[in-house]
Scaffold this motif. Structure first.
Motif, PDB file in Angstrom:
ATOM      1  N   VAL A 229       3.383   8.558  -7.573  1.00 51.67           N
ATOM      2  CA  VAL A 229       3.278   7.380  -6.717  1.00 51.67           C
ATOM      3  C   VAL A 229       4.420   7.352  -5.710  1.00 51.67           C
ATOM      4  CG1 VAL A 229       3.022   4.882  -6.655  1.00 51.67           C
ATOM      5  CG2 VAL A 229       2.287   6.122  -8.668  1.00 51.67           C
ATOM      6  N   SER A 230       4.081   7.065  -4.459  1.00 48.48           N
ATOM      7  CA  SER A 230       5.076   6.902  -3.405  1.00 48.48           C
ATOM      8  C   SER A 230       5.702   5.513  -3.486  1.00 48.48           C
ATOM      9  CB  SER A 230       4.411   7.066  -2.035  1.00 48.48           C
ATOM     10  OG  SER A 230       3.600   5.930  -1.733  1.00 48.48           O
ATOM     11  N   ALA A 231       6.634   5.245  -2.592  1.00 52.37           N
ATOM     12  CA  ALA A 231       7.071   3.875  -2.348  1.00 52.37           C
ATOM     13  C   ALA A 231       5.952   3.150  -1.596  1.00 52.37           C
ATOM     14  CB  ALA A 231       8.360   3.868  -1.544  1.00 52.37           C
ATOM     15  N   PHE A 232       6.028   1.815  -1.571  1.00 53.88           N
ATOM     16  CA  PHE A 232       4.962   1.015  -0.969  1.00 53.88           C
ATOM     17  C   PHE A 232       5.461   0.276   0.269  1.00 53.88           C
ATOM     18  CE2 PHE A 232       3.511   1.824  -5.181  1.00 53.88           C
ATOM     19  CZ  PHE A 232       2.121   1.856  -5.092  1.00 53.88           C
ATOM     20  N   VAL A 233       4.589   0.232   1.276  1.00 61.90           N
ATOM     21  CA  VAL A 233       4.841  -0.577   2.454  1.00 61.90           C
ATOM     22  C   VAL A 233       4.218  -1.944   2.212  1.00 61.90           C
ATOM     23  CG1 VAL A 233       2.723   0.238   3.600  1.00 61.90           C
ATOM     24  CG2 VAL A 233       4.595  -0.712   4.968  1.00 61.90           C
ATOM     25  N   SER A 234       4.853  -2.989   2.712  1.00 59.92           N
ATOM     26  CA  SER A 234       4.339  -4.336   2.524  1.00 59.92           C
ATOM     27  C   SER A 234       2.936  -4.472   3.104  1.00 59.92           C
ATOM     28  CB  SER A 234       5.266  -5.350   3.196  1.00 59.92           C
ATOM     29  OG  SER A 234       4.670  -6.638   3.219  1.00 59.92           O
ATOM     30  N   ALA A 235       2.074  -5.164   2.383  1.00 56.95           N
ATOM     31  CA  ALA A 235       0.706  -5.385   2.861  1.00 56.95           C
ATOM     32  C   ALA A 235       0.691  -6.154   4.176  1.00 56.95           C
ATOM     33  CB  ALA A 235      -0.083  -6.150   1.801  1.00 56.95           C
ATOM     34  N   MET A 236       1.753  -6.900   4.447  1.00 58.78           N
ATOM     35  CA  MET A 236       1.815  -7.671   5.694  1.00 58.78           C
ATOM     36  C   MET A 236       1.855  -6.764   6.916  1.00 58.78           C
ATOM     37  SD  MET A 236       4.512 -10.655   4.541  1.00 58.78           S
ATOM     38  CE  MET A 236       4.423 -11.447   6.144  1.00 58.78           C
ATOM     39  N   GLN A 237       2.260  -5.518   6.747  1.00 61.29           N
ATOM     40  CA  GLN A 237       2.338  -4.595   7.875  1.00 61.29           C
ATOM     41  C   GLN A 237       1.025  -3.858   8.129  1.00 61.29           C
ATOM     42  OE1 GLN A 237       5.918  -2.304   8.533  1.00 61.29           O
ATOM     43  NE2 GLN A 237       6.821  -3.106   6.649  1.00 61.29           N
ATOM     44  N   VAL A 238       0.090  -3.967   7.205  1.00 57.40           N
ATOM     45  CA  VAL A 238      -1.164  -3.214   7.299  1.00 57.40           C
ATOM     46  C   VAL A 238      -2.284  -4.148   7.748  1.00 57.40           C
ATOM     47  CG1 VAL A 238      -2.868  -1.858   6.016  1.00 57.40           C
ATOM     48  CG2 VAL A 238      -0.412  -1.609   5.518  1.00 57.40           C
ATOM     49  N   ARG A 239      -2.860  -3.846   8.879  1.00 55.35           N
ATOM     50  CA  ARG A 239      -3.905  -4.706   9.435  1.00 55.35           C
ATOM     51  C   ARG A 239      -5.138  -4.737   8.547  1.00 55.35           C
ATOM     52  NH1 ARG A 239      -8.274  -3.722  12.516  1.00 55.35           N
ATOM     53  NH2 ARG A 239      -7.679  -1.542  12.783  1.00 55.35           N
ATOM     54  N   SER A 240      -5.579  -3.564   8.118  1.00 53.05           N
ATOM     55  CA  SER A 240      -6.753  -3.478   7.254  1.00 53.05           C
ATOM     56  C   SER A 240      -6.661  -2.228   6.398  1.00 53.05           C
ATOM     57  CB  SER A 240      -8.044  -3.415   8.072  1.00 53.05           C
ATOM     58  OG  SER A 240      -9.149  -3.074   7.243  1.00 53.05           O
TER      59      SER A 240
ATOM     60  N   TYR B 138       0.854  -1.186   0.000  1.00 55.43           N
ATOM     61  CA  TYR B 138       0.000   0.000   0.000  1.00 55.43           C
ATOM     62  C   TYR B 138       0.894   1.242   0.000  1.00 55.43           C
ATOM     63  CZ  TYR B 138      -3.697  -3.235   1.405  1.00 55.43           C
ATOM     64  OH  TYR B 138      -4.587  -4.280   1.452  1.00 55.43           O
ATOM     65  N   GLY B 139       0.467   2.237  -0.747  1.00 57.54           N
ATOM     66  CA  GLY B 139       1.174   3.511  -0.780  1.00 57.54           C
ATOM     67  C   GLY B 139       0.173   4.627  -0.978  1.00 57.54           C
ATOM     68  N   VAL B 140       0.671   5.783  -1.336  1.00 56.32           N
ATOM     69  CA  VAL B 140      -0.195   6.920  -1.644  1.00 56.32           C
ATOM     70  C   VAL B 140       0.228   7.512  -2.979  1.00 56.32           C
ATOM     71  CG1 VAL B 140      -0.927   7.577   0.680  1.00 56.32           C
ATOM     72  CG2 VAL B 140       1.291   8.355  -0.182  1.00 56.32           C
ATOM     73  N   GLY B 141      -0.662   8.280  -3.563  1.00 54.24           N
ATOM     74  CA  GLY B 141      -0.340   8.880  -4.851  1.00 54.24           C
ATOM     75  C   GLY B 141      -1.246  10.039  -5.179  1.00 54.24           C
ATOM     76  N   LEU B 142      -0.868  10.744  -6.238  1.00 54.19           N
ATOM     77  CA  LEU B 142      -1.630  11.871  -6.751  1.00 54.19           C
ATOM     78  C   LEU B 142      -2.216  11.491  -8.096  1.00 54.19           C
ATOM     79  CD1 LEU B 142       0.950  14.762  -6.177  1.00 54.19           C
ATOM     80  CD2 LEU B 142      -0.961  14.130  -4.688  1.00 54.19           C
ATOM     81  N   ASP B 143      -3.525  11.519  -8.174  1.00 51.03           N
ATOM     82  CA  ASP B 143      -4.212  11.434  -9.458  1.00 51.03           C
ATOM     83  C   ASP B 143      -4.382  12.876  -9.924  1.00 51.03           C
ATOM     84  OD1 ASP B 143      -6.004  11.265 -11.556  1.00 51.03           O
ATOM     85  OD2 ASP B 143      -7.708  10.674 -10.310  1.00 51.03           O
ATOM     86  N   LEU B 144      -3.379  13.393 -10.642  1.00 48.22           N
ATOM     87  CA  LEU B 144      -3.470  14.770 -11.125  1.00 48.22           C
ATOM     88  C   LEU B 144      -4.484  14.850 -12.268  1.00 48.22           C
ATOM     89  CD1 LEU B 144       0.228  16.014 -11.087  1.00 48.22           C
ATOM     90  CD2 LEU B 144      -1.528  16.200  -9.310  1.00 48.22           C
ATOM     91  N   THR B 145      -5.305  15.882 -12.220  1.00 50.17           N
ATOM     92  CA  THR B 145      -6.417  15.995 -13.161  1.00 50.17           C
ATOM     93  C   THR B 145      -6.473  17.392 -13.757  1.00 50.17           C
ATOM     94  OG1 THR B 145      -7.695  14.410 -11.838  1.00 50.17           O
ATOM     95  CG2 THR B 145      -8.913  15.761 -13.433  1.00 50.17           C
ATOM     96  N   ALA B 146      -6.400  17.473 -15.065  1.00 45.90           N
ATOM     97  CA  ALA B 146      -6.603  18.757 -15.751  1.00 45.90           C
ATOM     98  C   ALA B 146      -8.103  19.016 -15.771  1.00 45.90           C
ATOM     99  CB  ALA B 146      -6.033  18.702 -17.168  1.00 45.90           C
ATOM    100  N   ARG B 147      -8.578  19.715 -14.736  1.00 47.48           N
ATOM    101  CA  ARG B 147     -10.017  19.811 -14.506  1.00 47.48           C
ATOM    102  C   ARG B 147     -10.743  20.539 -15.642  1.00 47.48           C
ATOM    103  NH1 ARG B 147     -11.704  16.422 -11.326  1.00 47.48           N
ATOM    104  NH2 ARG B 147     -10.577  17.185  -9.493  1.00 47.48           N
ATOM    105  N   ASP B 148     -10.117  21.570 -16.186  1.00 48.15           N
ATOM    106  CA  ASP B 148     -10.758  22.292 -17.282  1.00 48.15           C
ATOM    107  C   ASP B 148     -10.886  21.413 -18.518  1.00 48.15           C
ATOM    108  OD1 ASP B 148      -7.976  22.310 -17.478  1.00 48.15           O
ATOM    109  OD2 ASP B 148      -7.841  24.379 -18.181  1.00 48.15           O
ATOM    110  N   VAL B 149      -9.865  20.633 -18.790  1.00 48.25           N
ATOM    111  CA  VAL B 149      -9.889  19.728 -19.941  1.00 48.25           C
ATOM    112  C   VAL B 149     -10.914  18.617 -19.709  1.00 48.25           C
ATOM    113  CG1 VAL B 149      -8.512  18.110 -21.325  1.00 48.25           C
ATOM    114  CG2 VAL B 149      -7.499  20.251 -20.500  1.00 48.25           C
ATOM    115  N   GLN B 150     -10.964  18.112 -18.483  1.00 45.57           N
ATOM    116  CA  GLN B 150     -11.944  17.073 -18.162  1.00 45.57           C
ATOM    117  C   GLN B 150     -13.377  17.594 -18.318  1.00 45.57           C
ATOM    118  OE1 GLN B 150     -12.542  15.978 -14.039  1.00 45.57           O
ATOM    119  NE2 GLN B 150     -12.635  13.810 -14.559  1.00 45.57           N
ATOM    120  N   ALA B 151     -13.617  18.810 -17.815  1.00 49.47           N
ATOM    121  CA  ALA B 151     -14.965  19.378 -17.897  1.00 49.47           C
ATOM    122  C   ALA B 151     -15.398  19.551 -19.352  1.00 49.47           C
ATOM    123  CB  ALA B 151     -15.011  20.712 -17.160  1.00 49.47           C
TER     124      ALA B 151
END
Length: 217
Positions: free
Chosen positions: A127-138, A93-106
């Protein structure tokens, strides 16, 4: 060939699946309806920007929004995966940015056209680096945050997802099939806003992940 890091080990990225409208408050802030099943769109692997890589805003847009999200890295592929077995297919699991050109999307939405240009430009999948799923309870008991220039703009509580991670994995595997190295952007909470040249974006996933991206001036 794009790669991400799982506990410092490189993993080649397969598909990039993204889930839209997975938090009711975000759907409401954009005036969008909540869908009865996960709303799926894709990004090309050429859109990936790893942490600390500079992000250049596209010249064809004047309103690029940050959308901070929990990102799932698939470790074991499959088809027709049950929800009960889904989390066993997650490598990290990691975190990331879904960058969106909002004007173009609209504009695309108004004309009934695909969103690809608004969602798939270079650097649009941070996208960040990922931590092993084994470390994440839920994955449904996680908190993440997004700050711009030190000011918190988004705070995510995965218990508020309309479609939990297991449901998303099951659905994607049944419709498309999943492969090792696939990424799933699981949707963004409320608080999306425009980025400007020179901004510094930081995302934090509890005690496991901190990632930063600099928007090119």
């Amino acid at each position: 060939m794009s790669r991400v890091l799982l506990e410092s080990a490189p993993v080649t990225v397969g598909n990039i699946f993204c889930i839209g409208r997975n938090y009711a408050a975000h759907a409401a802030e954009l005036g969008n309806a909540v869908e009865p099943e996960p709303l799926v769109f894709l990004k090309p692997t050429s859109a990936i920007a790893l942490e600390n890589q500079p992000v250049t805003l596209p010249a064809f847009s004047h309103e690029v929004h940050h959308e901070g999200e929990l990102v799932v890295l698939i470790g074991k592929g499959g088809t027709d995966i049950s929800e009960a077995e889904a989390l066993a297919h997650v490598a990290g699991y990691g975190v990331g940015l879904d960058l969106t050109a909002r004007d173009v999307q609209a504009d695309a939405k108004a004309r009934g056209l695909p969103w690809t240009k608004a969602k798939g430009f270079r650097g649009a999948a941070c996208v960040s680096a990922f931590v092993s799923a084994m470390q994440v309870r839920s994955p449904q008991a996680l908190h993440f945050s997004l700050s711009v220039n030190g000011q918190v703009r988004q705070q995510g509580d995965t218990s508020l997802m309309l479609f939990p991670v297991a449901r998303i994995i099951s659905t994607l595997s049944s419709v498309y099939g999943l492969s090792e190295g696939d990424l799933i952007f699981t949707g963004t909470p409320e608080g999306v806003a425009a980025l400007a040249p020179g901004d510094t974006v930081e995302m934090v996933l509890e005690q496991w992940v901190t990632a930063r991206w600099q928007v090119a001036a």
